[in-house]
Design an enzyme around this catalytic site. Sequence first.
Site, PDB file in Angstrom:
ATOM      1  N   CYS A  32      71.138  62.749  58.764  1.00  0.00           N
ATOM      2  CA  CYS A  32      71.892  63.993  58.576  1.00  0.00           C
ATOM      3  C   CYS A  32      70.909  65.119  58.271  1.00  0.00           C
ATOM      4  O   CYS A  32      69.971  64.925  57.498  1.00  0.00           O
ATOM      5  CB  CYS A  32      72.866  63.867  57.406  1.00  0.00           C
ATOM      6  SG  CYS A  32      74.118  62.600  57.625  1.00  0.00           S
ATOM      7  N   GLN A  33      71.137  66.270  58.852  1.00  0.00           N
ATOM      8  CA  GLN A  33      70.322  67.441  58.530  1.00  0.00           C
ATOM      9  C   GLN A  33      70.599  67.861  57.087  1.00  0.00           C
ATOM     10  O   GLN A  33      69.698  68.202  56.344  1.00  0.00           O
ATOM     11  CB  GLN A  33      70.643  68.584  59.487  1.00  0.00           C
ATOM     12  CG  GLN A  33      69.826  69.833  59.227  1.00  0.00           C
ATOM     13  CD  GLN A  33      70.152  70.941  60.204  1.00  0.00           C
ATOM     14  OE1 GLN A  33      71.097  70.856  60.978  1.00  0.00           O
ATOM     15  NE2 GLN A  33      69.364  71.991  60.170  1.00  0.00           N
TER      16      GLN A  33
END
Length: 143
Positions: free
Chosen positions: A57-58
């Site tokens: 996930c960013q």
Amino acid sequence: MNAIAITSAEQAQQDIAEEFAFFGDWTERYQYLIDLGKQLPAFPEAWKTEEHRVHGCQSMVWLVPSGDASKMHFEAISDSAIVSGLIALVLRVYSDRPATEIVATEPTFIGTIGLAKHLSPTRSNGLAAMLAKLKGYAATAAS
């Protein structure tokens, strides 16, 4: 009344699709996602550990499982408002269900409500990573 406990995962996905159908455009849908994320229960700082972090996930996302194969519960949070909204949808479909149902349920709501077309590639990857980790916990519990 706890809506999660009295509906199936498939019914939860249908309910999500019906809710999103009320909104005319994606600006309204994003605002709804943000509002859903704000309704997530408090998430203890002590749970924000590397062990609970969802990689891929960013944004920063943490997912904590509990329960057993008969009923798994998940708590999750993100430092991103939109991602927190996505978490709220995922928890609605998958939390408080038997592990076998979690593993067997495909996240059809993502395509049904148009999320697949409206999320950035990094958010789509993060959502896939979160679903994979959640289903992995369920698969382990079921085995």
